[in-house]
Enzyme design. Structure first.
Site, PDB file in Angstrom:
ATOM      1  N   ARG A   1       0.846  -1.213   0.000  1.00  0.00           N
ATOM      2  CA  ARG A   1       0.000   0.000   0.000  1.00  0.00           C
ATOM      3  C   ARG A   1       0.871   1.250   0.000  1.00  0.00           C
ATOM      4  O   ARG A   1       0.492   2.287  -0.523  1.00  0.00           O
ATOM      5  CB  ARG A   1      -0.955   0.013   1.220  1.00  0.00           C
ATOM      6  CG  ARG A   1      -1.712   1.325   1.361  1.00  0.00           C
ATOM      7  CD  ARG A   1      -2.976   1.210   2.207  1.00  0.00           C
ATOM      8  NE  ARG A   1      -2.776   0.526   3.451  1.00  0.00           N
ATOM      9  CZ  ARG A   1      -2.159   1.030   4.525  1.00  0.00           C
ATOM     10  NH1 ARG A   1      -1.670   2.251   4.500  1.00  0.00           N
ATOM     11  NH2 ARG A   1      -2.029   0.308   5.625  1.00  0.00           N
TER      12      ARG A   1
ATOM     13  N   TYR B   1     -16.441  15.325 -15.309  1.00  0.00           N
ATOM     14  CA  TYR B   1     -16.985  13.972 -15.238  1.00  0.00           C
ATOM     15  C   TYR B   1     -17.964  13.925 -14.054  1.00  0.00           C
ATOM     16  O   TYR B   1     -17.614  14.352 -12.945  1.00  0.00           O
ATOM     17  CB  TYR B   1     -15.832  12.972 -15.072  1.00  0.00           C
ATOM     18  CG  TYR B   1     -16.292  11.568 -14.797  1.00  0.00           C
ATOM     19  CD1 TYR B   1     -17.153  10.913 -15.680  1.00  0.00           C
ATOM     20  CD2 TYR B   1     -15.886  10.891 -13.649  1.00  0.00           C
ATOM     21  CE1 TYR B   1     -17.595   9.626 -15.420  1.00  0.00           C
ATOM     22  CE2 TYR B   1     -16.315   9.604 -13.387  1.00  0.00           C
ATOM     23  CZ  TYR B   1     -17.171   8.982 -14.272  1.00  0.00           C
ATOM     24  OH  TYR B   1     -17.606   7.713 -14.018  1.00  0.00           O
TER      25      TYR B   1
ATOM     26  N   ASP C   1      -7.479  17.706 -14.687  1.00  0.00           N
ATOM     27  CA  ASP C   1      -7.800  16.351 -15.135  1.00  0.00           C
ATOM     28  C   ASP C   1      -7.448  16.277 -16.617  1.00  0.00           C
ATOM     29  O   ASP C   1      -8.098  16.888 -17.472  1.00  0.00           O
ATOM     30  CB  ASP C   1      -9.291  16.062 -14.895  1.00  0.00           C
ATOM     31  CG  ASP C   1      -9.655  14.612 -15.203  1.00  0.00           C
ATOM     32  OD1 ASP C   1      -8.986  14.013 -16.069  1.00  0.00           O
ATOM     33  OD2 ASP C   1     -10.604  14.091 -14.599  1.00  0.00           O
TER      34      ASP C   1
ATOM     35  N   LYS D   1      -8.572   5.085 -19.273  1.00  0.00           N
ATOM     36  CA  LYS D   1      -8.872   5.600 -20.610  1.00  0.00           C
ATOM     37  C   LYS D   1      -7.647   5.509 -21.528  1.00  0.00           C
ATOM     38  O   LYS D   1      -7.117   4.430 -21.699  1.00  0.00           O
ATOM     39  CB  LYS D   1      -9.416   7.025 -20.477  1.00  0.00           C
ATOM     40  CG  LYS D   1     -10.445   7.180 -19.336  1.00  0.00           C
ATOM     41  CD  LYS D   1     -11.753   6.493 -19.665  1.00  0.00           C
ATOM     42  CE  LYS D   1     -12.597   6.125 -18.456  1.00  0.00           C
ATOM     43  NZ  LYS D   1     -12.675   7.013 -17.347  1.00  0.00           N
TER      44      LYS D   1
HETATM   45  N1  LCS Z   1     -11.963  11.874 -14.909  1.00  0.00           N
HETATM   46  C1  LCS Z   1     -12.510  11.773 -16.125  1.00  0.00           C
HETATM   47  C2  LCS Z   1     -12.347  12.891 -17.099  1.00  0.00           C
HETATM   48  C3  LCS Z   1     -13.239  10.639 -16.483  1.00  0.00           C
HETATM   49  O1  LCS Z   1     -13.761  10.571 -17.713  1.00  0.00           O
HETATM   50  C4  LCS Z   1     -13.399   9.600 -15.527  1.00  0.00           C
HETATM   51  C5  LCS Z   1     -14.186   8.383 -15.848  1.00  0.00           C
HETATM   52  C6  LCS Z   1     -12.828   9.734 -14.263  1.00  0.00           C
HETATM   53  C7  LCS Z   1     -12.098  10.892 -13.984  1.00  0.00           C
HETATM   54  C8  LCS Z   1     -12.938   8.669 -13.211  1.00  0.00           C
HETATM   55  O2  LCS Z   1     -12.114   7.605 -13.548  1.00  0.00           O
HETATM   56  P1  LCS Z   1     -12.379   6.050 -13.187  1.00  0.00           P
HETATM   57  O3  LCS Z   1     -12.556   5.969 -11.723  1.00  0.00           O
HETATM   58  O4  LCS Z   1     -13.610   5.636 -13.916  1.00  0.00           O
HETATM   59  O5  LCS Z   1     -11.138   5.392 -13.653  1.00  0.00           O
HETATM   60  N2  LCS Z   1     -15.024   8.522 -16.949  1.00  0.00           N
HETATM   61  C9  LCS Z   1     -15.891   7.677 -17.384  1.00  0.00           C
HETATM   62  C10 LCS Z   1     -16.752   7.900 -18.471  1.00  0.00           C
HETATM   63  O6  LCS Z   1     -16.819   8.950 -19.123  1.00  0.00           O
HETATM   64  N3  LCS Z   1     -17.468   6.832 -18.700  1.00  0.00           N
HETATM   65  O7  LCS Z   1     -17.223   5.843 -17.780  1.00  0.00           O
HETATM   66  C11 LCS Z   1     -16.191   6.301 -16.872  1.00  0.00           C
END
Ligand code: LCS
Length: 404
Positions: A58, A111, A183, A208
């Site tokens: 961790r 998001y 972000d 992504k």
């Molecule tokens: N920031 C952005 C810009 C994102 O698009 C997402 C997830 C996150 C943070 C959070 O990340 P995660 O915990 O899912 O790895 N975006 C998503 C979307 O547009 N569709 O499904 C997940």
């Protein structure tokens, strides 16, 4: 290998590597929760920070560290922190930087859950938030209060593709000692380098573009300066949002082809955007590479490529958009983005359904908005798929909406 003065692609492959005792070409997976000490004194020295080494996964782990060092190198930061998900990165950033009585300003069209967790949990802990249209810098200036501690920008924003000027927004924030978090999920460091533009922390959903293969969930924070890095890292270790070694191995594997994948996807995205812009059933389209994009000049200034995310509205509104989504065959009807597969989704009922209708409207997330993540299939097939799906929208549906 020291990649400090090497190019971006060399860093993608080699940055963060350590010399494996067997000469392994690929980073091994250290699938272990704990590490044995040579003796009691060694353990005590590791805990006291007198000696470098691994204690417990961790806190840190050799496989995870390769990924963290690689990301820090790619984003030009002091250090990287890998987390279990993008949302773990978001909540760790909020927890590390904000305390009761503090205020944060954020892009309205972030998001959904990045805003949802602030408004449904952090506000209850006594942290204030203002969600504004950060594409207009005056809105940032006006929202600053004496207790503002963080400016959280998402650019391009999910799903409106709206941009915020990172350099000028950071200058405004820094005049007031406000920490800037960007972000960078939609661009990745291949297309946009927020720390070089003045931000203090870069955030990623590694799920992504960085991993790129839709097979893991992960997140990261990359911090520009050592003192802030230590503070954020300590928060991650205590809150326990750490990544797992196998997850790190997958991201290290995926990120190596980042530039190849993005080159291919964004070249196709340009063609898809031109096709949609000229299609009679499309009402509007947002893609930073189109001359019609309102922030085209800013995109050219702060991004080295336009990416592969497109949002658009179909004539006939929400119902016509649903007809289209139900009729694509190659594109997967799925959330997430930035993978090798083309994906299509409807933010108002899916990724951003958790926000109130008013918050969505203020952020420009209309009920008709369809989000499209262009993959690396043959672009002719992607366009043919869209064309076939648009054929299914009957003209009388469009006319009916126009009459109302
Ligand atoms: N920031 C952005 C810009 C994102 O698009 C997402 C997830 C996150 C943070 C959070 O990340 P995660 O915990 O899912 O790895 N975006 C998503 C979307 O547009 N569709 O499904 C997940």
């Amino acid at each position: 290998m020291n990649t400090k003065d090497k190019g971006f692609n060399t860093k993608l492959i080699h940055a963060g590597d350590f010399e494996d005792e067997f000469g392994a070409a690929v980073t091994p997976i250290y699938q272990t929760s704990t590490f044995s000490f040579k003796n009691a004194q060694h353990g005590a020295d590791l805990f006291a920070g007198k000696e470098k080494g691994y204690i417990y996964s961790r806190i840190s782990n050799p496989t995870i560290q390769v990924l963290e060092d690689k990301l820090a190198s790619l984003e030009n930061g002091f250090g990287g922190i890998a987390l279990s998900s993008g949302m773990a990165a978001v909540t760790t950033a909020y927890t590390a930087l904000l305390k009761q009585g503090d205020h944060m300003i954020s892009t309205g069209a972030v998001y959904g859950p990045s805003r949802g967790v602030m408004e449904s949990i952090f506000n209850d802990f006594g942290i204030e938030s203002s969600y504004v249209d950060t594409s207009n810098l005056d809105n940032i200036r006006k929202a600053i209060k004496p207790n503002t501690k963080m400016l959280y920008i998402e650019t391009p924003a999910n799903p409106t593709i709206q941009l915020t000027d990172i350099k000028r927004a950071s200058e405004i924030a820094h005049e007031h000692n406000i920490i800037v978090v960007v972000d960078n999920t939609f661009s990745s460091p291949y297309l946009q380098m927020p720390l070089d533009l003045g931000a203090d922390i870069v955030l990623h959903s590694l799920t992504k573009f960085i991993n790129g293969h839709a097979d893991i969930v992960g997140g990261a924070l990359i911090v520009k300066e050592e003192a802030l890095y230590k503070k954020v890292r300590k928060t991650m270790v205590m809150m326990g949002g750490n990544m797992d070694p196998h997850q790190a191995y997958m991201v290290i594997r995926g990120v190596k082809t980042l530039s190849l994948r993005i080159d291919k996807a964004q070249a196709s995205a340009m063609k898809v955007a031109e096709f949609l812009e000229n299609h009679p059933k499309i009402a509007w389209i947002k893609y930073p590479g189109l001359k019609s994009f309102a922030q085209y000049d800013l995109a050219k200034e702060q991004m080295s490529g336009f990416g592969s995310m497109i949002s658009f509205g179909v004539k006939g509104g929400h119902d016509a958009g649903v007809t289209m989504m139900n009729n694509v065959k190659l594109a997967l009807l799925a959330v997430s983005l930035g993978g090798v597969e083309t994906l299509i989704q409807h933010p108002a009922s899916m990724t951003h359904a958790g926000l109130s209708a008013e918050a969505r409207e203020a952020a420009g997330i209309s009920d008709e908005l369809v989000r499209f993540s262009v993959g690396i299939e043959d672009v002719e097939d992607i366009i043919a798929d869209l064309n076939d799906a648009l054929e299914e929208i009957k003209v009388d549906l469009i006319e009916e909406v126009a009459l109302n």
